[in-house]
Design an enzyme around this catalytic site. Structure first.
Site, PDB file in Angstrom:
ATOM      1  N   ASP A  34       0.249  17.647  11.161  1.00  0.00           N
ATOM      2  CA  ASP A  34       0.263  17.476   9.711  1.00  0.00           C
ATOM      3  C   ASP A  34      -1.111  17.073   9.204  1.00  0.00           C
ATOM      4  OD1 ASP A  34       1.193  17.429   7.168  1.00  0.00           O
ATOM      5  OD2 ASP A  34       2.329  15.575   7.339  1.00  0.00           O
ATOM      6  N   LEU A  83       0.827  -1.218   0.000  1.00  0.00           N
ATOM      7  CA  LEU A  83       0.000   0.000   0.000  1.00  0.00           C
ATOM      8  C   LEU A  83       0.857   1.263   0.000  1.00  0.00           C
ATOM      9  CD1 LEU A  83      -2.666  -0.960   2.713  1.00  0.00           C
ATOM     10  CD2 LEU A  83      -3.023  -0.815   0.252  1.00  0.00           C
ATOM     11  N   PHE A 106      11.503   4.179   6.515  1.00  0.00           N
ATOM     12  CA  PHE A 106      11.826   3.204   7.545  1.00  0.00           C
ATOM     13  C   PHE A 106      10.994   1.932   7.446  1.00  0.00           C
ATOM     14  CE2 PHE A 106      13.962   6.775   9.088  1.00  0.00           C
ATOM     15  CZ  PHE A 106      14.995   6.293   9.857  1.00  0.00           C
ATOM     16  N   GLY A 107      10.249   1.796   6.385  1.00  0.00           N
ATOM     17  CA  GLY A 107       9.490   0.559   6.266  1.00  0.00           C
ATOM     18  C   GLY A 107       8.425   0.644   5.201  1.00  0.00           C
ATOM     19  N   GLU A 108       7.552  -0.355   5.219  1.00  0.00           N
ATOM     20  CA  GLU A 108       6.523  -0.432   4.194  1.00  0.00           C
ATOM     21  C   GLU A 108       5.172  -0.671   4.844  1.00  0.00           C
ATOM     22  OE1 GLU A 108       7.613  -3.492   1.439  1.00  0.00           O
ATOM     23  OE2 GLU A 108       9.162  -2.221   0.536  1.00  0.00           O
ATOM     24  N   VAL A 109       4.124  -0.378   4.082  1.00  0.00           N
ATOM     25  CA  VAL A 109       2.769  -0.701   4.541  1.00  0.00           C
ATOM     26  C   VAL A 109       2.183  -1.687   3.538  1.00  0.00           C
ATOM     27  CG1 VAL A 109       0.512   0.192   5.189  1.00  0.00           C
ATOM     28  CG2 VAL A 109       2.524   1.635   5.459  1.00  0.00           C
ATOM     29  N   GLU A 159       5.103   3.024   1.063  1.00  0.00           N
ATOM     30  CA  GLU A 159       6.482   2.807   1.503  1.00  0.00           C
ATOM     31  C   GLU A 159       7.016   4.078   2.139  1.00  0.00           C
ATOM     32  OE1 GLU A 159      10.700   1.266  -0.425  1.00  0.00           O
ATOM     33  OE2 GLU A 159       9.040   1.783  -1.713  1.00  0.00           O
ATOM     34  N   GLY A 160       7.694   3.933   3.250  1.00  0.00           N
ATOM     35  CA  GLY A 160       8.357   5.076   3.869  1.00  0.00           C
ATOM     36  C   GLY A 160       9.823   4.730   3.978  1.00  0.00           C
ATOM     37  N   LYS A 210       1.877  -2.161   8.920  1.00  0.00           N
ATOM     38  CA  LYS A 210       2.981  -1.212   8.832  1.00  0.00           C
ATOM     39  C   LYS A 210       4.183  -1.894   9.454  1.00  0.00           C
ATOM     40  CE  LYS A 210       3.026   3.720   9.885  1.00  0.00           C
ATOM     41  NZ  LYS A 210       2.309   4.714  10.660  1.00  0.00           N
TER      42      LYS A 210
HETATM   43  N1  ADE Z   1      -1.930   2.732   5.029  1.00  0.00           N
HETATM   44  C1  ADE Z   1      -1.752   3.027   3.740  1.00  0.00           C
HETATM   45  N2  ADE Z   1      -2.876   2.804   3.066  1.00  0.00           N
HETATM   46  C2  ADE Z   1      -3.790   2.409   3.965  1.00  0.00           C
HETATM   47  C3  ADE Z   1      -5.157   2.020   3.868  1.00  0.00           C
HETATM   48  N3  ADE Z   1      -5.787   2.055   2.708  1.00  0.00           N
HETATM   49  N4  ADE Z   1      -5.770   1.683   4.982  1.00  0.00           N
HETATM   50  C4  ADE Z   1      -5.113   1.682   6.138  1.00  0.00           C
HETATM   51  N5  ADE Z   1      -3.840   2.005   6.290  1.00  0.00           N
HETATM   52  C5  ADE Z   1      -3.186   2.359   5.203  1.00  0.00           C
END
Ligand code: ADE
Length: 882
Positions: free
Chosen positions: A741, A598, A603-606, A600-601, A637
């Site tokens: 933010d 979903l 320090f890691g990925e989602v 990427e940062g 995450k």
């Molecule tokens: N992080 C990035 N995309 C997301 C999503 N669609 N739902 C929850 N967390 C997320």
């Protein structure tokens, strides 16, 4: 600390370059912070009459600093009318001081001491001290109303001094702490005093005109001795001397004048004393020439020079000529022909019945100055910089050229450093990304599509220190958790009956017998009711050195490590892996099945994953639309396994904070995998992605959408989504969490227009244009930030409200346009300066086409200059529901 100064310094340069040309003797421009907050004033130059303890010594009296116990505090309570206590600043050379700023002791919400009033004393030589008074003769200056707000006061008349003392004044016995700043610029004239015959009174048919020197700070009997006053206050008189710039002033206020009849020799003698021997180029005398009233400029001046103890035998004589055509007041420039002197005595000869001067300035060779060019800083402004009444010393081209060359030199050096840093950072980023790619490829190929990571393998790599330099740095760093008494509202931070005293420890680490317990405490938190200085004795403990400390709670900014900045919260002390304070459960990672990436940062990925049996981990409220036997879709995450220790700690802190956020409009943490690497946070999955992308692909209902067949969102649903954001923020603000933010890019959209606030930080490439990068390191969402966040580094719920206004604006524009899209980043910062100056030159985001007046009014209220006048999230939420 240093990098924060760097950033502030850069911002100032930027604003400086965008601003007006400066001149050292123009009080409208000479308003630079002199170095209490910027650090240019050294600790040893800040002293005090006394101090409460080492941690409230004079050096902690720097405006906007939270070091030590948060401010300078004198040893004892300040009594009414006892002017014993003072905080003293030695500026090392004479300065022209136009403004002072004061602040109390906030110490992250624990302090509540401030000076409601104060006086100022100053000295040019360190021995003769003069009490400052305003033009009406009042000495007491109104100070602070709370411990956190900075209060700036114009000094009218300004001060010329090397030493300045702030003396707290109270109307009853009370504890007082102060943080201060002086604003002005170096006094390059070097004039220490002028002695002159006292100014007189002119009788006009209708009214008397007072042309005495009412700001003179020396002795005045028949003549004025050893002082400076209106002739050096930077204010030039008007053509008509009976009028004045000063509101409500008596006629003739701006001028000092003499009558020919009082001087048998036909001249007025003025003696000027300087700080040292100087090489003089010019003297400029601002004279009135209203000849219809028998006032003219001088017809001749005879000047004698004294270097060391001897007066030169031959004087310099200059006759400017008498002007009977033009009645304008003007500067008469006298060429001093590079005479070396530490004193000058000039005899000004009358050309008519009266001679009226409003300013006298001296220009001397800068080669003799033993000063370095002060870094450009943003002058705080409460009046127009182009005010024509203030003299601009524009003829000393040498000084100007010297300054410009020095500025160019400094800028070139800064640019080189920035470029060098960026190249270096890019190299590091590339290297660490390559390492991550290798790591993940290897790991995923072993694990196929599941997250059954090999604990032994990754734990060794997790020990490696990464060189990644991801961080979000804000100009001044410290967070003002306003109002401070809300800090303890977080349910877990309130005193619980089964663990009495859990949150009442202070900053004396390891000394308390409670230290075991304290290692599990999240927050050093003292309820506001016991945090005032008046109750010091009950809330302080005795440190190793036996010195009592003010109770304190550091405020830290949590930086989300997977690309998400988390919320600013009070300081945490935690031992997450001990499990004692984890309120979220460990999920067996083998039950996670990877579906897609979903995000990427650094320090890691989602990842989007299916989680088998997640139902057991979820609260009932989540379960109503999930069949019991089907896997649940979740967002995972994941911290890269080679993340350094700081990133790991921050990830754990982020878990801790998120685990406590339970609101329908805040993304919920469902479970974690922290028993082995890589560390994972499992959050709800929102099927429609972030709000920015969601709205970008939709159109408002109407003809256009019908024609293009684009999916639409109704106005009601827009309001519904905005109201949910307000509701989520209402919840965060009730816990005194500052998001920092808020924007559509940080809101997620689920089914049926449900919204949940998250924070992905600035790491997603898609939104890199929304962040302004300073010095290759600080990354700021300036288009969403309040003026005080950009200029003062102050982040509060009120600055979140500002960001909400911008978010609402995005929503009503269907995220089709970036805020202030027609302005460059630099122009946005310039506009921030206009918000600060509040002279109706600031540009507001325009009313979106779709937006009714009532909604635009809400936006405008979020962008009010005074943070206190902005609505609360509760009010916004209520208004949006209406
Ligand atoms: N992080 C990035 N995309 C997301 C999503 N669609 N739902 C929850 N967390 C997320």
């Amino acid at each position: 600390m240093k990098h924060l100064w760097d950033i502030h310094f850069l911002l100032h340069i930027l604003l400086y370059l965008l601003g007006a040309v400066t001149s050292q003797v123009n009080p409208g421009v000479c308003r630079y912070p002199l170095g209490m907050s910027g650090g240019q004033i050294q600790d040893e130059d800040i002293s005090a009459s006394s101090q409460w303890s080492e941690s409230t010594a004079a050096r902690y009296g720097r405006l906007d600093f939270e070091e030590g116990d948060g401010a300078w505090c004198p040893e004892i309570t300040v009594e009414p009318d006892s002017l014993k206590e003072f905080l003293q600043i030695d500026l090392r050379s004479l300065h022209f001081i136009t403004l002072v700023g004061t602040q109390g002791r906030h110490a992250g919400g624990i302090g509540n001491e401030f000076a409601q009033m104060y006086k100022i004393k100053y000295s040019r030589d360190g021995s003769r001290w003069i009490s400052w008074k305003n033009r009406q003769g009042k000495q007491v200056i109104d100070g602070n109303r709370n411990a956190y707000d900075i209060v700036l006061k114009d000094l009218e008349p300004p001060i010329i001094a090397r030493f300045v003392r702030f003396m707290p004044v109270t109307d009853h016995s009370m504890n007082v702490c102060m943080r201060v700043e002086l604003y002005g610029c170096e006094w390059l004239d070097g004039l220490v005093s002028y002695n002159a015959p006292a100014g007189e009174q002119m009788m006009m048919p209708a009214f008397p005109v007072y042309i005495n020197d009412s700001a003179y700070d020396g002795a005045v009997i028949h003549s004025m001795t050893e002082g400076l006053g209106q002739l050096t206050d930077g204010v030039c008189g008007l053509d008509d001397f009976t009028h004045s710039h000063v509101y409500n002033a008596l006629p003739g206020y701006d001028y000092v004048g003499w009558n020919n009849e009082s001087f048998q020799n036909g001249y007025v003698e003025i003696m000027f004393e300087f700080d040292r021997t100087r090489n003089f180029t010019t003297m400029k005398v601002h004279c009135n020439n209203m000849f219809s009233r028998h006032v003219k400029t001088f017809r001749q001046v005879v000047c004698y020079f004294r270097s060391d103890s001897d007066w030169e035998a031959t004087p310099l004589i200059f006759s400017p000529g008498v002007d009977e055509k033009n009645p304008s007041a003007r500067f008469v420039t006298v060429d001093l022909a590079h005479h070396m002197a530490s004193a000058i005595k000039c005899q000004f000869y009358f050309a008519d019945a009266w001679m009226l001067f409003s300013e006298i300035t001296f220009q001397s060779d800068t080669a003799m100055y033993n000063t370095t060019l002060a870094p450009p800083k943003t002058p705080p402004s409460t009046q127009p910089e182009d005010d024509p009444t203030h003299k601009v010393d524009d003829s000393n081209t040498r000084i100007l050229i010297g300054c410009l060359v020095a500025i160019i030199f400094i800028l070139v050096a800064i640019i080189v450093i920035i470029l060098w840093r960026q190249v270096w950072q890019k190299m590091l980023e590339k290297a660490s990304r390559r390492m991550l790619d290798d790591e993940l490829t290897a790991s995923l190929s072993i694990q196929s599509e599941t997250f059954a990571y090999n604990h032994n393998q990754s734990s060794t790599s997790s020990e490696q220190e990464s060189n990644s330099t991801y961080e979000r740095i804000f100009p001044l760093g410290s967070d003002y958790q306003e109002p401070s008494r809300l800090i303890c509202k977080l349910p877990e931070f309130a005193q619980s009956s089964d663990e009495p005293g859990r949150w009442t420890h202070t900053s004396n680490y390891g000394q308390s017998p409670m230290s075991d317990v304290l290692s599990y405490i999240f927050l050093s938190c003292v309820p506001a009711s016991t945090s005032t200085a008046a109750s010091k004795s009950t809330t302080t403990t005795v440190a190793q050195d036996g010195v009592p400390h003010y109770a304190e709670a550091d405020i830290v900014n949590l930086q989300g490590v997977t690309g998400g900045n988390t919320y600013a919260i009070p300081a945490l002390t935690m031992d997450l892996l001990s499990g004692k304070d984890v309120v979220v459960e460990e999920f067996p990672r083998k039950l996670l099945t990877f579906k897609e990436k979903l995000g990427e940062g650094q320090f890691g990925e989602v990842h989007l994953c299916e989680a088998d049996g997640m139902q057991e981990f979820m609260n009932k409220e989540f379960l109503f639309d999930i069949p019991e036997d089907q896997p649940v879709l979740v967002a995972v995450k994941m911290l890269r396994s080679d993340a350094n220790k700081n990133a790991r700690n921050d990830f754990l802190k982020e878990i801790k904070i998120m685990s406590r956020l339970k609101d329908p409009n805040i993304i919920r943490l469902l479970a974690v995998c922290i028993y082995s690497d890589p560390l994972c946070m499992i959050t709800e999955y929102m099927e429609n992605g972030d709000l920015n992308q969601f709205l970008s692909r939709h159109e408002p209902e109407g003809q256009l959408a019908l024609l293009s067949n684009a999916p639409t969102v109704s106005f009601n649903n827009l309001c519904y989504m905005a109201a949910q954001i307000a509701s989520g923020m209402k919840y965060l603000s009730s816990l005194n969490f500052v998001h920092r933010d808020l924007a559509t890019r940080n809101c997620l959209v689920g089914k049926n227009y449900t919204i949940k606030i998250a924070d992905f930080g600035m790491s997603r490439n898609l939104y890199s244009g929304d962040y302004y990068r300073i010095q290759g390191r600080a990354v700021l969402p300036i288009r969403w930030m309040s003026w005080e966040s950009i200029l003062l580094g102050k982040f509060t719920t009120a600055s979140d409200v500002w960001a909400f206004g911008v978010t609402l604006w995005e929503i009503l524009n269907f995220c089709k346009e970036q805020p202030y899209s027609q302005l460059t980043d630099e122009q946005v910062i310039e506009n921030t300066g206009e918000f600060f100056r509040d002279q109706k030159r600031q540009i507001y985001l325009p009313q979106p086409v779709l937006c009714p007046d009532s909604l635009y009014k809400i936006m405008l209220s979020c962008w009010r200059r005074n943070a206190k006048e902005r609505p609360s999230f509760q009010e916004i939420h209520r208004a949006l529901l209406e």
